[in-house]
Design a protein around this motif. Structure first.
Motif, PDB file in Angstrom:
ATOM      1  N   LYS A  17       0.819  -1.199   0.000  1.00 51.29           N
ATOM      2  CA  LYS A  17       0.000   0.000   0.000  1.00 51.29           C
ATOM      3  C   LYS A  17       0.855   1.252   0.000  1.00 51.29           C
ATOM      4  CE  LYS A  17      -3.241  -0.645   3.294  1.00 51.29           C
ATOM      5  NZ  LYS A  17      -4.509  -0.587   3.960  1.00 51.29           N
ATOM      6  N   ASP A  72      -6.733   4.530   5.707  1.00 50.80           N
ATOM      7  CA  ASP A  72      -7.698   4.026   4.729  1.00 50.80           C
ATOM      8  C   ASP A  72      -8.305   2.726   5.216  1.00 50.80           C
ATOM      9  OD1 ASP A  72      -5.515   2.321   4.404  1.00 50.80           O
ATOM     10  OD2 ASP A  72      -5.838   2.112   2.254  1.00 50.80           O
ATOM     11  N   ASP A  73      -9.456   2.427   4.685  1.00 50.87           N
ATOM     12  CA  ASP A  73     -10.068   1.135   4.935  1.00 50.87           C
ATOM     13  C   ASP A  73     -10.738   0.706   3.645  1.00 50.87           C
ATOM     14  OD1 ASP A  73     -10.323  -0.968   6.700  1.00 50.87           O
ATOM     15  OD2 ASP A  73     -12.286  -0.350   7.408  1.00 50.87           O
ATOM     16  N   THR A  74     -10.513  -0.536   3.256  1.00 54.89           N
ATOM     17  CA  THR A  74     -11.013  -1.027   1.976  1.00 54.89           C
ATOM     18  C   THR A  74     -11.808  -2.298   2.166  1.00 54.89           C
ATOM     19  OG1 THR A  74      -9.173  -0.095   0.738  1.00 54.89           O
ATOM     20  CG2 THR A  74     -10.299  -1.948  -0.282  1.00 54.89           C
ATOM     21  N   SER A  89     -13.196  -7.951   4.824  1.00 57.79           N
ATOM     22  CA  SER A  89     -12.440  -8.573   3.732  1.00 57.79           C
ATOM     23  C   SER A  89     -11.135  -9.228   4.177  1.00 57.79           C
ATOM     24  CB  SER A  89     -12.144  -7.544   2.637  1.00 57.79           C
ATOM     25  OG  SER A  89     -13.348  -7.143   2.032  1.00 57.79           O
ATOM     26  N   ALA A  90     -10.407  -8.584   5.080  1.00 60.25           N
ATOM     27  CA  ALA A  90      -9.095  -9.107   5.492  1.00 60.25           C
ATOM     28  C   ALA A  90      -9.245 -10.420   6.259  1.00 60.25           C
ATOM     29  CB  ALA A  90      -8.362  -8.088   6.354  1.00 60.25           C
ATOM     30  N   PHE A 120     -14.517  -2.965  -5.413  1.00 59.89           N
ATOM     31  CA  PHE A 120     -13.653  -2.589  -4.308  1.00 59.89           C
ATOM     32  C   PHE A 120     -14.021  -1.164  -3.930  1.00 59.89           C
ATOM     33  CE2 PHE A 120     -10.424  -5.767  -5.804  1.00 59.89           C
ATOM     34  CZ  PHE A 120     -10.211  -6.390  -4.597  1.00 59.89           C
ATOM     35  N   PHE A 153      -2.032  -8.208  -4.421  1.00 61.72           N
ATOM     36  CA  PHE A 153      -2.259  -8.901  -3.148  1.00 61.72           C
ATOM     37  C   PHE A 153      -3.757  -9.153  -2.960  1.00 61.72           C
ATOM     38  CE2 PHE A 153      -3.949  -5.432  -0.459  1.00 61.72           C
ATOM     39  CZ  PHE A 153      -3.695  -4.347  -1.279  1.00 61.72           C
ATOM     40  N   GLY A 154      -4.091  -9.767  -1.844  1.00 60.98           N
ATOM     41  CA  GLY A 154      -5.502  -9.958  -1.474  1.00 60.98           C
ATOM     42  C   GLY A 154      -6.301 -10.651  -2.566  1.00 60.98           C
ATOM     43  N   ASP A 156      -6.829  -9.714  -5.580  1.00 61.86           N
ATOM     44  CA  ASP A 156      -6.439  -9.307  -6.940  1.00 61.86           C
ATOM     45  C   ASP A 156      -6.549 -10.418  -7.990  1.00 61.86           C
ATOM     46  OD1 ASP A 156      -6.050  -6.674  -6.369  1.00 61.86           O
ATOM     47  OD2 ASP A 156      -3.864  -6.774  -6.257  1.00 61.86           O
ATOM     48  N   LYS A 176      -2.615  -0.963 -12.506  1.00 64.45           N
ATOM     49  CA  LYS A 176      -3.599  -1.059 -11.419  1.00 64.45           C
ATOM     50  C   LYS A 176      -3.900   0.330 -10.838  1.00 64.45           C
ATOM     51  CE  LYS A 176      -4.533  -3.137  -6.927  1.00 64.45           C
ATOM     52  NZ  LYS A 176      -4.011  -3.866  -5.764  1.00 64.45           N
ATOM     53  N   HIS A 181      -9.546   1.384  -6.864  1.00 70.46           N
ATOM     54  CA  HIS A 181     -10.305   1.997  -5.770  1.00 70.46           C
ATOM     55  C   HIS A 181      -9.413   2.884  -4.916  1.00 70.46           C
ATOM     56  CE1 HIS A 181      -8.527  -1.875  -5.029  1.00 70.46           C
ATOM     57  NE2 HIS A 181      -8.538  -1.679  -3.724  1.00 70.46           N
ATOM     58  N   ARG A 182      -8.267   2.328  -4.478  1.00 73.26           N
ATOM     59  CA  ARG A 182      -7.388   3.101  -3.593  1.00 73.26           C
ATOM     60  C   ARG A 182      -6.846   4.314  -4.332  1.00 73.26           C
ATOM     61  NH1 ARG A 182      -5.932  -0.676  -0.901  1.00 73.26           N
ATOM     62  NH2 ARG A 182      -4.734  -1.588  -2.561  1.00 73.26           N
TER      63      ARG A 182
HETATM   64  P1  IMP Z   1      -7.329  -2.653   3.864  1.00 74.28           P
HETATM   65  O1  IMP Z   1      -8.395  -1.908   4.570  1.00 74.28           O
HETATM   66  O2  IMP Z   1      -6.694  -1.868   2.778  1.00 74.28           O
HETATM   67  O3  IMP Z   1      -6.334  -3.287   4.796  1.00 74.28           O
HETATM   68  O4  IMP Z   1      -8.004  -3.842   3.084  1.00 74.28           O
HETATM   69  C1  IMP Z   1      -8.736  -4.866   3.734  1.00 74.28           C
HETATM   70  C2  IMP Z   1      -8.677  -6.105   2.884  1.00 74.28           C
HETATM   71  O5  IMP Z   1      -9.308  -5.882   1.629  1.00 74.28           O
HETATM   72  C3  IMP Z   1      -7.272  -6.589   2.543  1.00 74.28           C
HETATM   73  O6  IMP Z   1      -6.761  -7.410   3.549  1.00 74.28           O
HETATM   74  C4  IMP Z   1      -7.517  -7.369   1.271  1.00 74.28           C
HETATM   75  O7  IMP Z   1      -8.039  -8.628   1.567  1.00 74.28           O
HETATM   76  C5  IMP Z   1      -8.601  -6.553   0.605  1.00 74.28           C
HETATM   77  N1  IMP Z   1      -8.000  -5.558  -0.318  1.00 74.28           N
HETATM   78  C6  IMP Z   1      -7.803  -4.233  -0.091  1.00 74.28           C
HETATM   79  N2  IMP Z   1      -7.244  -3.636  -1.162  1.00 74.28           N
HETATM   80  C7  IMP Z   1      -7.093  -4.606  -2.088  1.00 74.28           C
HETATM   81  C8  IMP Z   1      -6.553  -4.609  -3.399  1.00 74.28           C
HETATM   82  O8  IMP Z   1      -6.111  -3.591  -3.961  1.00 74.28           O
HETATM   83  N3  IMP Z   1      -6.560  -5.789  -4.022  1.00 74.28           N
HETATM   84  C9  IMP Z   1      -7.032  -6.932  -3.469  1.00 74.28           C
HETATM   85  N4  IMP Z   1      -7.510  -6.999  -2.242  1.00 74.28           N
HETATM   86  C10 IMP Z   1      -7.562  -5.829  -1.555  1.00 74.28           C
END
Ligand code: IMP
Length: 196
Positions: A17, A72-74, A89-90, A120, A153-154, A156, A176, A181-182
């Motif tokens: 990140k 951030d939170d995704t 998601s994590a 995302f 990662f994750g 993807d 990417k 999203h990020r």
């Molecule tokens: P975080 O809030 O950015 O830590 O994201 C939480 C979880 O979402 C991560 O542990 C991944 O599983 C998933 N995630 C976040 N960003 C991505 C990405 O860009 N690609 C794939 N998985 C993502």
């Protein structure tokens, strides 16, 4: 009014990140990771929305360090799963936060499901001079049937963004970053910082 906008703490130690965001910020901002400021606390993430979690993380760091910062939170929001795994998601497949297990669980849950639509969503919470600001970035796509690609990662390897034939894991970082999203959330953050 002139702020010290150039130095910003990013509430992460995730090298993926950090490099993604540093790439987007270019040279105009000096990004500091939590390691850079010797911040080793476990940061709480107690809520069940991305917005509340991002704010909680940024507030936690700001309160302790008094440094301008953002967090951030995704989440991956899958339509057929009513938005799950979303904020979870994590740790979708368990507290070990194993990305491979998360992907396998997702593929299992979507086995035989026709609607593969997913997105995302990233929320960024900025705290600057004590004021809070939220930014959002979304990328729409679909979950494919099996993993493709080794980058990123994750989730993807199973996320195919709309309008593209490569998964996120088949793209390099600049590809990417052009649509992610990020990247979109960070772009809004950067625009805000430039104009304030
Ligand atoms: P975080 O809030 O950015 O830590 O994201 C939480 C979880 O979402 C991560 O542990 C991944 O599983 C998933 N995630 C976040 N960003 C991505 C990405 O860009 N690609 C794939 N998985 C993502």
């Amino acid at each position: 009014m002139s702020h010290n906008l150039r130095e910003l703490v990013f509430a992460t130690n995730n090298p993926h990140k950090l490099s993604e965001v540093q790439h987007l910020l270019g040279n105009s901002f000096h990004l500091l990771s939590l390691n850079d400021i010797n911040f080793n606390d476990e940061i709480p993430e107690d809520y069940d929305t991305l917005e509340e979690n991002a704010l909680q993380k940024a507030q936690y760091i700001y309160t302790i360090t008094k440094q301008n910062c953002f967090a951030d939170d995704t989440g991956l929001e899958v339509e057929a799963l009513n938005g799950r795994p979303g904020v979870y998601s994590a740790r979708y497949a368990g507290e070990s936060k194993d990305p491979k297990a998360n992907v396998q669980k997702l593929l299992m849950e979507l086995k035989g499901v026709e609607n593969r639509k997913a997105r995302f969503r990233t929320v960024v919470a900025l705290i600057i001079d004590g004021k809070e600001h939220l930014f959002e970035g979304i990328v729409d796509g679909r979950i494919i049937e099996s993993e493709r690609g080794v980058d990123g990662f994750g989730y993807d390897p199973v996320f195919l963004p709309d309008g593209y034939s490569s998964t996120f894991a088949e793209m390099n970082l600049s590809q990417k970053n052009a649509i992610s999203h990020r990247a979109r959330a960070i772009e809004s953050l950067v625009n805000f910082l430039r104009n304030s």
